[in-house]
Design an enzyme around this catalytic site. Sequence first.
Site, PDB file in Angstrom:
ATOM      1  N   HIS A  63       0.850  -1.196   0.000  1.00  8.64           N
ATOM      2  CA  HIS A  63       0.000   0.000   0.000  1.00  8.64           C
ATOM      3  C   HIS A  63       0.880   1.239   0.000  1.00  8.64           C
ATOM      4  CE1 HIS A  63       0.990  -0.458   4.219  1.00  8.64           C
ATOM      5  NE2 HIS A  63       0.462   0.711   4.510  1.00  8.64           N
ATOM      6  N   HIS A  65       1.372   3.970   1.954  1.00  8.88           N
ATOM      7  CA  HIS A  65       1.851   4.779   3.069  1.00  8.88           C
ATOM      8  C   HIS A  65       3.376   4.836   2.936  1.00  8.88           C
ATOM      9  CE1 HIS A  65      -1.967   4.224   5.715  1.00  8.88           C
ATOM     10  NE2 HIS A  65      -1.973   5.399   5.117  1.00  8.88           N
ATOM     11  N   ASP A  67       6.039   4.774   4.639  1.00  3.14           N
ATOM     12  CA  ASP A  67       7.008   3.836   5.222  1.00  3.14           C
ATOM     13  C   ASP A  67       7.131   2.547   4.405  1.00  3.14           C
ATOM     14  OD1 ASP A  67       4.334   3.499   6.203  1.00  3.14           O
ATOM     15  OD2 ASP A  67       5.040   2.189   7.800  1.00  3.14           O
ATOM     16  N   HIS A  68       6.194   2.321   3.475  1.00  4.15           N
ATOM     17  CA  HIS A  68       6.229   1.080   2.696  1.00  4.15           C
ATOM     18  C   HIS A  68       6.796   1.225   1.282  1.00  4.15           C
ATOM     19  CE1 HIS A  68       3.939  -1.537   5.526  1.00  4.15           C
ATOM     20  NE2 HIS A  68       3.691  -0.345   6.028  1.00  4.15           N
ATOM     21  N   ASP A 211      -0.203  -4.223   5.823  1.00  3.58           N
ATOM     22  CA  ASP A 211      -0.814  -3.600   6.999  1.00  3.58           C
ATOM     23  C   ASP A 211      -2.309  -3.867   6.944  1.00  3.58           C
ATOM     24  OD1 ASP A 211       1.696  -2.604   7.377  1.00  3.58           O
ATOM     25  OD2 ASP A 211       1.073  -0.526   7.641  1.00  3.58           O
TER      26      ASP A 211
END
Lengths: 306, 306
Positions: A63, A65, A67-68, A211
């Site tokens: 996804h 976000h 941090d990914h 997540d």
Amino acid sequence: MTQLRIIFLGTSGSWPTVKRSAPSVAIKRRGEVILFDCGEGTQRQLQKSKLSYMQISKIFITHFHGDHFLGIPGLVQTMQLNDREIPLHIFGPKGMNKLVNQLLSLGYFAPNYDIISHELDEGTILDFNDYLINVIRVKHGVPTIAYSLEEKMRPGKFNKPKALKLGIPEGPLFSKLQKGETVILKNGKKIKPSMVLGPSRKGRKIVISGDTKAIDKMIGFAKNADVLIHEATFDSTFEDLSSDYGHSTSKQAARIAKEAKVDKLLLTHISPRYLDSNVIQKEAREVFKNSFAVKDFQEVEVKLKD
Amino acid sequence: MTQLRIIFLGTSGSWPTVKRSAPSVAIKRRGEVILFDCGEGTQRQLQKSKLSYMQISKIFITHFHGDHFLGIPGLVQTMQLNDREIPLHIFGPKGMNKLVNQLLSLGYFAPNYDIISHELDEGTILDFNDYLINVIRVKHGVPTIAYSLEEKMRPGKFNKPKALKLGIPEGPLFSKLQKGETVILKNGKKIKPSMVLGPSRKGRKIVISGDTKAIDKMIGFAKNADVLIHEATFDSTFEDLSSDYGHSTSKQAARIAKEAKVDKLLLTHISPRYLDSNVIQKEAREVFKNSFAVKDFQEVEVKLKD
């Protein structure tokens, strides 16, 4: 025998900490390295690991976000500075094409090798010769997908005594039969693989949750997996908060592992609030014994079952 | 006395290595942290340092090669997840506004505190009350600027014996005079600061070269600086390559430091080819003794001269 190793490059959730880098997990299999998520700092984690970032063939993003995925542009640029020529494939949910375009047009960078993006959705099955990638949608605040990597069925066990009895000479014909080819002996006798091989055997299955809140759908998706890599951002004392943020507790992840009858549960995406992940591992083990809260650079070899 | 510390967060050139993160240097002064460049991984380097990333007020970018700015989006997002409310200013050469817009629109992020971008060019002088930021263009493959941070003149030394002789009582009036305010004594006598202060004194001057070929213009720009932070991607054996790539050798940087009569030369942006930066430091010292090839997390305190 084909080795399959899982290497955790980043195991933090939301942002990196002193001990944990942003999310990324690598699967190394047959000289190919596949990344699942690529948080900021992944290229440096690769430098610190025994993996070569030049061997990365595919990156799967769960996804969007930061941090990914914020490790993608740096990794892609470093590959270029090191003369990469082979294509790189980047997969993710709807929006991946646009995001890859954005990531490749930051500053003065322009790629001179092929970087190909692909958008996936629930039900997508990608066939890479000897393994499949399956996709389901999971429940996070933004569109998020989980992945499974499943090796195709392997030929059954080779029955050597039977083969010798059939008059097959030990040597190259053995390996042809093991690979599923029919062979003809010098005396004209035709030997089919089924005559010397046992029933086909299952390959390995690895599931990566991305997540997500704990969802029952994951039980079916992870059914009988060798390894379930599930997020466990919080322990049970934060169950409400965890649900509000679209995350799972370690206990919830363990229940899924237990009901899916997986062999091993690896817990990652640990919230920066935990200086010590023992609480995460401990409460998971109360539900499912074979649970492990993983650390950066931890390696897990997944063996073929006989 | 106002402390001024330089903290190197990343000292590699082009891409990070096991020992060196991508370029970023922080200046901490009066509770404010200022970053010069912000390569991938800077937020994690900040976590590992004694600095608080929440204290960062301004980020100055020298140019738009990925290793110098790809740490911005992650840092900005982590600040948000940690409830930042105060504005963040990001400065850079022409194109900075567009790039900041791009960096803030990746994935599902939307800033909820003010992030303000500014484009600078040769001759820009930014006045931040007690220090100035000056800008010149340097010579790299793409538009690149160098920065100087110069503290304004400080009031002269306070002459305590003279003050007492003038009948000024020790206490609050002393500090008012030291700050440059005129005071009136109980007897109606007016005391101007010039009556008790020596000649104004120079503040500190720090120069950051950015990525650049060695250019004579830098000598004037860095004149009498307390610290010149100059890139030294290569040693002299790669002089031609260095020039082709728009970089400096350590010897060239040392010559600039010598001619500019700076106090100290700090060499950074070391090519990943150097496992040991001794060769960089050694050849610089042959030209300019007070040269240092810096390491990640190295701190340098710059003292006021009396």
